[in-house]
Scaffold this motif. Structure first.
Motif, PDB file in Angstrom:
ATOM      1  N   GLY A 795     -72.974-110.572 -89.594  1.00 60.38           N
ATOM      2  CA  GLY A 795     -72.168-111.730 -89.223  1.00 60.38           C
ATOM      3  C   GLY A 795     -71.349-111.471 -87.979  1.00 60.38           C
ATOM      4  O   GLY A 795     -71.226-112.340 -87.093  1.00 60.38           O
ATOM      5  N   ARG A 796     -70.778-110.252 -87.864  1.00 56.89           N
ATOM      6  CA  ARG A 796     -70.012-109.904 -86.658  1.00 56.89           C
ATOM      7  C   ARG A 796     -70.921-109.920 -85.428  1.00 56.89           C
ATOM      8  O   ARG A 796     -70.541-110.392 -84.346  1.00 56.89           O
ATOM      9  CB  ARG A 796     -69.383-108.506 -86.815  1.00 56.89           C
ATOM     10  CG  ARG A 796     -68.331-108.383 -87.892  1.00 56.89           C
ATOM     11  CD  ARG A 796     -67.081-109.168 -87.576  1.00 56.89           C
ATOM     12  NE  ARG A 796     -66.357-108.677 -86.430  1.00 56.89           N
ATOM     13  CZ  ARG A 796     -65.396-107.767 -86.478  1.00 56.89           C
ATOM     14  NH1 ARG A 796     -65.032-107.254 -87.645  1.00 56.89           N
ATOM     15  NH2 ARG A 796     -64.761-107.397 -85.393  1.00 56.89           N
ATOM     16  N   ALA A 807     -74.013-116.725 -88.236  1.00 56.53           N
ATOM     17  CA  ALA A 807     -72.959-115.798 -88.661  1.00 56.53           C
ATOM     18  C   ALA A 807     -72.350-116.256 -89.985  1.00 56.53           C
ATOM     19  O   ALA A 807     -72.097-115.450 -90.886  1.00 56.53           O
ATOM     20  CB  ALA A 807     -71.878-115.685 -87.588  1.00 56.53           C
ATOM     21  N   ARG A 808     -72.095-117.567 -90.109  1.00 59.62           N
ATOM     22  CA  ARG A 808     -71.556-118.095 -91.369  1.00 59.62           C
ATOM     23  C   ARG A 808     -72.466-117.717 -92.549  1.00 59.62           C
ATOM     24  O   ARG A 808     -72.002-117.307 -93.605  1.00 59.62           O
ATOM     25  CB  ARG A 808     -71.455-119.618 -91.304  1.00 59.62           C
ATOM     26  CG  ARG A 808     -70.346-120.192 -90.464  1.00 59.62           C
ATOM     27  CD  ARG A 808     -70.412-121.716 -90.585  1.00 59.62           C
ATOM     28  NE  ARG A 808     -69.580-122.393 -89.622  1.00 59.62           N
ATOM     29  CZ  ARG A 808     -68.278-122.658 -89.818  1.00 59.62           C
ATOM     30  NH1 ARG A 808     -67.704-122.275 -90.937  1.00 59.62           N
ATOM     31  NH2 ARG A 808     -67.589-123.295 -88.893  1.00 59.62           N
ATOM     32  N   GLN A 809     -73.769-117.907 -92.355  1.00 57.65           N
ATOM     33  CA  GLN A 809     -74.710-117.612 -93.437  1.00 57.65           C
ATOM     34  C   GLN A 809     -74.629-116.141 -93.839  1.00 57.65           C
ATOM     35  O   GLN A 809     -74.675-115.810 -95.024  1.00 57.65           O
ATOM     36  CB  GLN A 809     -76.128-117.980 -93.008  1.00 57.65           C
ATOM     37  CG  GLN A 809     -76.361-119.474 -92.858  1.00 57.65           C
ATOM     38  CD  GLN A 809     -77.781-119.790 -92.423  1.00 57.65           C
ATOM     39  OE1 GLN A 809     -78.685-118.951 -92.536  1.00 57.65           O
ATOM     40  NE2 GLN A 809     -77.991-121.011 -91.916  1.00 57.65           N
ATOM     41  N   TYR A 834     -64.863-112.183 -91.342  1.00 56.35           N
ATOM     42  CA  TYR A 834     -65.287-113.585 -91.304  1.00 56.35           C
ATOM     43  C   TYR A 834     -64.217-114.426 -90.600  1.00 56.35           C
ATOM     44  O   TYR A 834     -64.509-115.204 -89.674  1.00 56.35           O
ATOM     45  CB  TYR A 834     -65.502-114.055 -92.738  1.00 56.35           C
ATOM     46  CG  TYR A 834     -66.301-115.333 -92.921  1.00 56.35           C
ATOM     47  CD1 TYR A 834     -66.708-116.137 -91.857  1.00 56.35           C
ATOM     48  CD2 TYR A 834     -66.649-115.740 -94.211  1.00 56.35           C
ATOM     49  CE1 TYR A 834     -67.448-117.294 -92.052  1.00 56.35           C
ATOM     50  CE2 TYR A 834     -67.395-116.905 -94.427  1.00 56.35           C
ATOM     51  CZ  TYR A 834     -67.787-117.681 -93.346  1.00 56.35           C
ATOM     52  OH  TYR A 834     -68.518-118.825 -93.550  1.00 56.35           O
ATOM     53  N   GLY A 835     -62.966-114.255 -91.011  1.00 55.26           N
ATOM     54  CA  GLY A 835     -61.872-115.015 -90.407  1.00 55.26           C
ATOM     55  C   GLY A 835     -61.700-114.716 -88.941  1.00 55.26           C
ATOM     56  O   GLY A 835     -61.467-115.621 -88.116  1.00 55.26           O
ATOM     57  N   MET A 836     -61.830-113.440 -88.572  1.00 55.66           N
ATOM     58  CA  MET A 836     -61.668-113.072 -87.175  1.00 55.66           C
ATOM     59  C   MET A 836     -62.795-113.672 -86.331  1.00 55.66           C
ATOM     60  O   MET A 836     -62.559-114.155 -85.205  1.00 55.66           O
ATOM     61  CB  MET A 836     -61.659-111.548 -87.038  1.00 55.66           C
ATOM     62  CG  MET A 836     -61.184-111.063 -85.684  1.00 55.66           C
ATOM     63  SD  MET A 836     -60.723-109.320 -85.659  1.00 55.66           S
ATOM     64  CE  MET A 836     -62.322-108.573 -85.766  1.00 55.66           C
TER      65      MET A 836
END
Length: 959
Positions: A795-796, A807-809, A834-836
């Motif tokens: 995701g990063r 990335a969300r997935q 995820y938040g970053m």
């Protein structure tokens, strides 16, 4: 029995004192420094220094005052026979200042005249019923007032220390005067220090008792020296380099008393300290005092004490009475107790006897004639109930070689070895070797004894025999022992050489038992190298060669499951352990199976089951286990507690393991133990502690894999907590070259840390290539935590490439993988990443919810380094950080804030458990503390009292 008073501190202040051998008192000196700093600022300080006689109270103060030569010191000390002389101690305090202007309010000069100015002519007692006591009190107040005036005058030019050593022997009049002075010191630059010995606290005067009771909040306890400190003391005071077991043996013998330790170091020949568990005597002065006390006992009391010294440290009264043969055992016990030699506890048939300290037993035992000692041991052998006790007494009565007795000890050793009781096996074999009449038998028994010592985790004890082992002709047995020692010392290349020589030289058809032992050592070698296929293969070889149920076969089977774990074969590993657990009888061998089972549960994402098994594998009480296995269990238990979020318990486990490692000196396990402590302390911002553990975890690149990986992870996680991602990459690059078997991503969690650091250093394509095979690997094996770690890094990577929906997935997949398992720290890492990623893609409101959740979880764990990062991300997104009303005077810890936030929102305990990934008991514990701090009793009251800021509520609604 002996005072540690040296008569004052004048030498310390003149700079002539010899402090050679003073060590291990950093904590106590720091506490004294703090008290003196307060006094120097005009906050008068009072300190009680307590501990047993000879523990070094006087030496502590002498060393302390030598470091503060600007202090003005009034010193005195109590002496038992002067305790009836009024103001004897005050006289010393004043006369000790003959070199200073001590003129009192009446203009009286220094020296003897100064004494008269402080202790004037006392009032003549009244003739009334209470007149004497009243006059004594008035006299004490007069003297106390003049003493107060004296120190008030002195402190105007420089801080003053008033020191009374051995307060227990001070005269009551001086104590009253001192108490008067102390009670009226408030803003003066005066530090008052008294010392008192433990042994005499119950018998001291009422005045001293009252004085001490009024100042219990100012106590500095002088603790016994540890084995490590005694090693330093031996080198500094006597130039003797003690072995680790020798130092711990001496510490247990003297109870860490530096006075007695120094005396024995100077009185005994240096070569005795290189022996294995030598029979140490008491220091000469101490022994003479014990002989005097024995002389004051009657014949019956003396006989009882002598019988007790032969039987052991703590023994049933009935056994001692039977051996002593005294007609009136209770009267004999009274004599021995009154003489201060024996103590008793319990009652009836459970009454036990013990010596007041080990040195007393040693003094009583060594004063026995050789004939009397042998006679008592032979009689004790006849009375003993167990085979082991009978043999030990017979050996003690037989200073000469005895082939028959040697054979009986070997049989005992074989029986102990069959159940994995390696420490007891080693002791029996060492005695057997000593008693052996044939050289070949003696050497063979010694080799097996050293092997058993290593198996028990007593590597330093084994090392005392290693020069003798190395001097033997090369053989399979010799090289196996040397290879075993090399494994435990973390010396991979040496172990490979010795084991290869042993395997090549053993005749597997003629001597399968020796071959089985060599093969089992190869099992350990493969485990240390984390080579699953070789571990399984050598385990099968061991089982094929070993007798059914023999120790090599049982231990090889217990470890074989870890080879399956290393290969990712989950179902086979648990089926294997189920079969082995059903066959292994209760006892020491069970510990091996519990360790393997727990290790496997941790590897396959069942940390709660791992915790249960590993906690059961830790204890070694009652000879039911090995320190070697216990240390492995503690190292993995600490990791288990870490992943469960119980970081305080993890630190406690590491501290206990570290204490045992000091004795065991097993370098193979050291990095694994210190890795967890490094990570916890770094995440909590305890940088000095984190760095200390990181240094202790270091291992060379030529070390075993199970040393190298945790050592490198410790360095990487220390750097990551500081935000130094280039250092993270440097720390983990050596691991990239590991073999596939040692590179198990589901077990050693370094791959995501490395790939994440590559992303943070803008090496995104390299990170993508690196994790691709591990993503597939985790997916094929159905390993949730490994899959989550790979998914959040993916995701990063996708976020950095601008592919936000992809990335969300990946992040959602990572969180879905963690849903059924309790891994709060890993879940918080995923939420933070995820938040970053969302925040940097401009999705601020969406990012805020994840960053708040991550921050709460990190706060609950105490991971301040990441709480700060979450807060920085929130600030960067333009969102205010959730805080309680600044006007609220109640202070909650980060964990309590996390619980209070959720409960105040109306969530149930089960919902809080789900959100924070902790147990219900943990939530209940924190709620109890929260209620107490707010003075409330219900969740409704908490919701009314504890309200996050309005901005936080608005942000929560947006997400």
């Amino acid at each position: 029995m002996t005072s540690d008073n040296d008569g004052g501190y004048s030498k310390a202040m003149s700079g002539d004192s010899n402090f050679q051998g003073f060590n291990g008192r950093g904590r106590e000196l720091a506490e004294l420094d703090l008290r003196l700093a307060l006094a120097a600022q005009g906050q008068s300080a009072m300190v009680i220094v307590e501990g047993p006689s000879g523990i070094g109270k006087s030496a502590l103060l002498e060393n302390f005052f030598a470091q503060h030569d600007s202090l003005q010191i009034l010193s005195g000390f109590g002496v038992e026979w002067e305790s009836v002389e009024p103001f004897a101690v005050v006289e010393q305090l004043v006369r000790g200042r003959a070199d200073a202007p001590l003129s009192g309010p009446d203009g009286v000069g220094p020296g003897g005249a100064g004494f008269n100015s402080v202790v004037p002519t006392v009032d003549r007692p009244d003739d009334g019923p209470n007149g004497g006591e009243a006059d004594s009190a008035r006299n004490a107040m007069k003297v106390g007032r003049r003493l107060l005036e004296l120190v008030q005058q002195l402190q105007q030019s420089a801080p003053v220390a008033v020191v009374v050593d051995d307060l227990q022997w001070a005269d009551p009049a001086s104590i009253r005067a001192l108490s008067y002075m102390v009670r009226r010191l408030h803003k003066e630059r005066v530090m008052t220090v008294v010392t008192v010995s433990d042994e005499h606290r119950v018998n001291i005067s009422a005045a001293a008792q009252r004085f001490l009771a009024g100042h219990q909040n100012t106590v500095i306890r002088v603790n016994p020296l540890t084995g490590a400190q005694i090693r330093d003391l031996a080198m500094a005071a006597a130039g003797i380099e003690l072995t680790i077991p020798g130092a711990h043996h001496l510490a247990a013998h003297t109870l860490g008393n530096p006075l007695y330790t120094r005396q024995l170091l100077t009185e005994l020949p240096p070569e005795i300290w290189q022996q294995w568990q030598p029979d140490l005597p008491a220091p000469r002065v101490f022994a003479a005092e014990v002989r005097t006390r024995l002389a004051h006992c009657g014949a019956a009391g003396r006989a009882l004490a002598e019988a007790a010294s032969v039987l052991g440290k703590t023994i049933p009264f009935a056994d001692v009475a039977a051996l002593a043969g005294t007609p009136d055992s209770l009267a004999a016990l009274d004599e021995a107790q009154q003489a201060g030699i024996l103590a008793s506890f319990g009652g009836g048939e459970r009454q036990m006897l013990t010596f007041n300290e080990p040195l007393v037993r040693a003094a009583v035992y060594t004063q026995l004639s050789h004939t009397r000692r042998a006679e008592l041991h032979r009689h004790a052998a006849q009375l003993a109930l167990s085979t082991e006790q009978r043999l030990n007494h017979r050996a003690a009565a037989s200073p000469l070689q005895n082939a028959q007795l040697a054979a009986e000890f070997e049989a005992l050793a074989n029986a102990k070895a069959a159940t994995g009781q390696w420490s007891q096996t080693a002791r029996a074999l060492i005695t057997s070797a000593r008693l052996s009449t044939e050289k070949s038998l003696q050497q063979n028994r010694l080799l097996h004894a050293v092997d058993a010592l290593i198996g028990a985790g007593q590597l330093p004890e084994a090392m005392t025999f290693l020069p003798e082992v190395e001097s033997l002709a090369p053989s399979a047995a010799r090289d196996t022992v040397l290879g075993y020692a090399a494994i435990m010392r973390g010396r991979r290349a040496a172990a490979e050489t010795f084991l290869s020589n042993a395997w090549d030289s053993c005749d597997r058809s003629a001597d399968p038992a020796t071959a089985a032992v060599v093969a089992q050592r190869y099992v350990l070698h493969a485990l240390a190298q984390w080579n699953g296929p070789e571990l399984v293969e050598w385990s099968r070889t061991t089982v094929a060669l070993a007798e059914p149920g023999s120790p090599p076969g049982v231990e090889a089977e217990a470890i074989a499951g870890l080879g399956l774990v290393a290969m990712g074969k989950r179902a086979e590993a648990f089926e294997h352990y189920a079969r082995v657990a059903a066959r292994v009888p209760e006892g020491a061998q069970t510990q091996r199976v519990q360790l393997g089972y727990g290790w496997a549960h941790l590897a396959f994402d069942d940390p709660q089951a791992a915790r249960n098994e590993l906690e059961a594998a830790v204890p070694t009480e009652y000879a039911a286990g090995s320190m070697r296995i216990s240390l492995w269990a503690q190292a993995w238990l600490a990791r288990t507690q870490f992943v469960l979020g119980d970081w305080d318990a993890a630190i406690r486990t590491v501290e206990e393991a570290e204490r045992q490692l000091e004795t065991a000196d097993m370098d193979l396990i050291r990095p694994l133990v210190h890795w967890t402590a490094t990570q916890v302390h770094a995440l909590r911002g305890n940088w000095e502690l984190a760095k200390m553990h990181m240094e202790k975890a270091r291992a060379s690149d030529q070390s075993y894999v199970t040393m190298l990986i945790p050592a490198r992870l410790a360095q990487a996680q220390y750097a990551e907590a500081q935000g130094d991602y280039p250092a993270v990459v440097r720390a983990l690059e050596p691991l990239v070259k590991l073999s596939p078997g040692a590179d198990e991503s589901a077990f050693w969690p370094w791959h995501d840390t490395y790939a994440n650091a590559l992303v943070m250093t803008e090496r995104v394509a390299e990170a993508s290539d690196f994790i691709s095979p591990y993503e597939q690997h985790a997916s094929e094996r159905g390993h949730r935590s490994a899959a989550a770690r790979m998914a959040y890094v993916r995701g990063r990577i996708l976020g950095a490439q601008g592919l936000l929906e992809d990335a969300r997935q990946s992040f959602d997949h990572a969180l879905a993988q963690l849903e059924p398992v309790s891994l709060p720290y890993l879940r918080a890492r995923v939420q933070f990443a995820y938040g970053m990623t969302l925040r940097r893609a401009g999705k601020r409101a969406e990012a805020a919810g994840l960053l708040h959740a991550a921050g709460d979880a990190f706060g609950f764990l105490g991971a301040q380094a990441y709480v700060d990062r979450c807060n920085r991300e929130l600030k960067a997104s333009g969102v205010d950080i959730a805080r309680r009303d600044d006007s609220d005077p109640v202070s909650l810890t980060a964990q309590e804030q996390a619980v209070a936030n959720l409960v105040a929102q109306g969530k149930s305990n089960k919902e809080v458990v789900r959100d924070l990934y902790v147990t219900v008991k943990t939530i209940q514990y924190h709620l109890t503390r929260i209620y107490g701090k707010f003075g409330i009793r219900s969740r409704g009251e908490l919701a009314a009292r504890y309200r996050p800021d309005a901005d936080t509520d608005a942000d929560a609604e947006k997400t």
